[in-house]
Write a protein that holds these residues in place. Sequence first.
Motif, mmCIF file in Angstrom:
data_model
loop_
_atom_site.group_PDB
_atom_site.id
_atom_site.type_symbol
_atom_site.label_atom_id
_atom_site.label_comp_id
_atom_site.label_asym_id
_atom_site.label_seq_id
_atom_site.Cartn_x
_atom_site.Cartn_y
_atom_site.Cartn_z
ATOM 1 N N MET A 143 0.813 -1.198 0.000
ATOM 2 C CA MET A 143 0.000 0.000 0.000
ATOM 3 C C MET A 143 0.855 1.259 0.000
ATOM 4 S SD MET A 143 -3.060 0.897 -0.140
ATOM 5 C CE MET A 143 -4.296 2.037 0.304
ATOM 6 N N SER A 144 1.946 1.251 0.771
ATOM 7 C CA SER A 144 2.778 2.442 0.841
ATOM 8 C C SER A 144 3.504 2.676 -0.488
ATOM 9 C CB SER A 144 3.791 2.323 1.975
ATOM 10 O OG SER A 144 4.688 1.267 1.718
ATOM 11 N N GLU A 145 3.759 1.603 -1.234
ATOM 12 C CA GLU A 145 4.387 1.766 -2.545
ATOM 13 C C GLU A 145 3.445 2.487 -3.504
ATOM 14 O OE1 GLU A 145 5.546 -2.050 -3.910
ATOM 15 O OE2 GLU A 145 7.094 -2.297 -2.393
ATOM 16 N N ALA A 146 2.168 2.178 -3.438
ATOM 17 C CA ALA A 146 1.183 2.832 -4.294
ATOM 18 C C ALA A 146 1.075 4.319 -3.952
ATOM 19 C CB ALA A 146 -0.178 2.153 -4.145
ATOM 20 N N VAL A 147 1.109 4.628 -2.665
ATOM 21 C CA VAL A 147 1.054 6.026 -2.243
ATOM 22 C C VAL A 147 2.297 6.752 -2.720
ATOM 23 C CG1 VAL A 147 1.058 7.556 -0.225
ATOM 24 C CG2 VAL A 147 -0.423 5.542 -0.257
#
Length: 52
Positions: free
Chosen positions: A1-5
């Motif tokens: 999820m943090s990679e997408a952000v």
Amino acid sequence: MSEAVAIVVGSFVLVTATAFVVAHYRREQMRRKLLGRLAYHRDAYGLGSARR
């Protein structure tokens, strides 16, 4: 999820930087055009050099 952000935020930063570069380029082109017109009118009216 943090990679997408991180990808979304990074993309936003790149798009914003590109917009600022384009705006700066256009301002510089307009400045160059206006200075050229000023020099033309100064010569046309026989006002000579702007330096004193």
